[in-house]
Design an enzyme around this catalytic site. Structure first.
Site, mmCIF file in Angstrom:
data_model
loop_
_atom_site.group_PDB
_atom_site.id
_atom_site.type_symbol
_atom_site.label_atom_id
_atom_site.label_comp_id
_atom_site.label_asym_id
_atom_site.label_seq_id
_atom_site.Cartn_x
_atom_site.Cartn_y
_atom_site.Cartn_z
ATOM 1 N N GLY A 1 4.054 -10.418 5.892
ATOM 2 C CA GLY A 1 4.023 -10.954 4.536
ATOM 3 C C GLY A 1 5.149 -10.368 3.707
ATOM 4 N N GLN B 1 10.151 -8.204 -3.570
ATOM 5 C CA GLN B 1 10.636 -7.295 -2.531
ATOM 6 C C GLN B 1 12.073 -7.624 -2.114
ATOM 7 O OE1 GLN B 1 6.928 -7.793 0.027
ATOM 8 N NE2 GLN B 1 7.502 -5.708 0.530
ATOM 9 N N CYS C 1 3.696 -1.765 4.791
ATOM 10 C CA CYS C 1 4.458 -2.611 3.861
ATOM 11 C C CYS C 1 5.924 -2.538 4.248
ATOM 12 C CB CYS C 1 4.245 -2.098 2.435
ATOM 13 S SG CYS C 1 5.151 -3.025 1.194
ATOM 14 N N LEU C 2 6.600 -3.681 4.252
ATOM 15 C CA LEU C 2 8.013 -3.698 4.622
ATOM 16 C C LEU C 2 8.862 -2.847 3.666
ATOM 17 C CD1 LEU C 2 8.549 -7.433 5.655
ATOM 18 C CD2 LEU C 2 8.609 -5.438 7.159
ATOM 19 N N HIS D 1 -2.551 -8.205 -0.454
ATOM 20 C CA HIS D 1 -1.413 -7.280 -0.556
ATOM 21 C C HIS D 1 -0.225 -7.960 -1.256
ATOM 22 C CE1 HIS D 1 1.268 -4.125 1.547
ATOM 23 N NE2 HIS D 1 2.133 -4.984 1.034
ATOM 24 N N GLU D 2 0.074 -9.203 -0.842
ATOM 25 C CA GLU D 2 1.249 -9.893 -1.407
ATOM 26 C C GLU D 2 1.013 -10.306 -2.862
ATOM 27 O OE1 GLU D 2 3.741 -9.399 0.302
ATOM 28 O OE2 GLU D 2 2.726 -9.003 2.186
ATOM 29 N N HIS E 1 1.630 -7.456 -5.010
ATOM 30 C CA HIS E 1 3.062 -7.214 -5.246
ATOM 31 C C HIS E 1 3.534 -7.970 -6.485
ATOM 32 C CE1 HIS E 1 4.756 -4.699 -2.152
ATOM 33 N NE2 HIS E 1 4.339 -5.456 -1.160
HETATM 34 ZN ZN ZN Z 1 4.194 -4.968 0.803
#
Ligand code: ZN
Length: 193
Positions: free
Chosen positions: A40, A45, A82-83, A129-130, A133
């Site tokens: 995701g 991000q 998380c990326l 999660h997204e 963000h």
């Molecule tokens: Zn993340």
């Protein structure tokens, strides 16, 4: 380039038109495919402060101006990454099921971790999660802090028998009714809130 600065990610994103959102969605899915193990990604991000995120667990899903309109009282603990923070793996607490509305989807989208397919849990957590963000919230704000309130059999009486509690033992955790959790507390499980 994926943003890895927490401060930069703590900014709330603004609504976007479906047309612009779709263009951002294409870029996000591209970026996600380039990543290692990513499931995701949210627009902020990659430096775009707009309310678009993508999830790719079972199939690629673009969410434009998504809103969680219903969430279960039941929550569960899940290991998350998380990326933006590739070196961190933490346990978070998430809703077991949610209903989402997004401007590019007719009707509602339901996600539930209450399934035999582990991908359902991944997808349900990933969507939460997204969307977080987009509100400037990172997984660290959802961290499950293990705070044992009782050990063994000396559990306080104030917890209702049908009240759901989280119990943990080592790396494992379960959510179940207190009456079912009680006998397990004598077997090395710890009650947490
Ligand atoms: Zn993340």
């Amino acid at each position: 380039m994926i943003i890895k600065d927490r401060k930069e990610l703590e900014v709330k994103c603004s609504p976007v038109s479906v047309k612009e959102g779709e263009e951002i969605g294409v870029r996000l899915l591209h970026e996600l495919r380039e990543s290692e193990n990513g499931i995701g990604l949210a627009a902020n991000q990659i430096g775009i402060q707009k309310r678009v995120c993508v999830v790719n667990v079972k199939e690629p899903l673009v969410l434009i101006n998504p809103k969680i309109v219903e969430k279960s009282k039941e929550q569960f603990v899940f290991p998350e990454g998380c990326l933006s923070f590739p070196d961190s793996k933490i346990k978070t607490i998430r809703h077991e099921s949610i209903v989402v509305e997004a401007d590019n989807h007719k009707g509602q989208l339901s996600f539930s971790a209450n399934s035999k397919d582990i991908n359902d849990a991944f997808e349900c957590v990933c969507v939460q999660h997204e969307i977080d963000h987009l509100d400037g919230i990172t997984m660290f704000d959802r961290e499950f802090k293990q705070e044992p309130i009782v050990k063994g059999v000396n559990a306080p009486k104030k917890i209702g028998r049908n009240e759901k509690v989280t119990i943990t033992k080592g790396k494992e955790s379960k959510i179940l009714k207190y009456k079912k959790a009680q006998p397990m507390l004598e077997d090395g499980w710890t009650l947490s809130i």
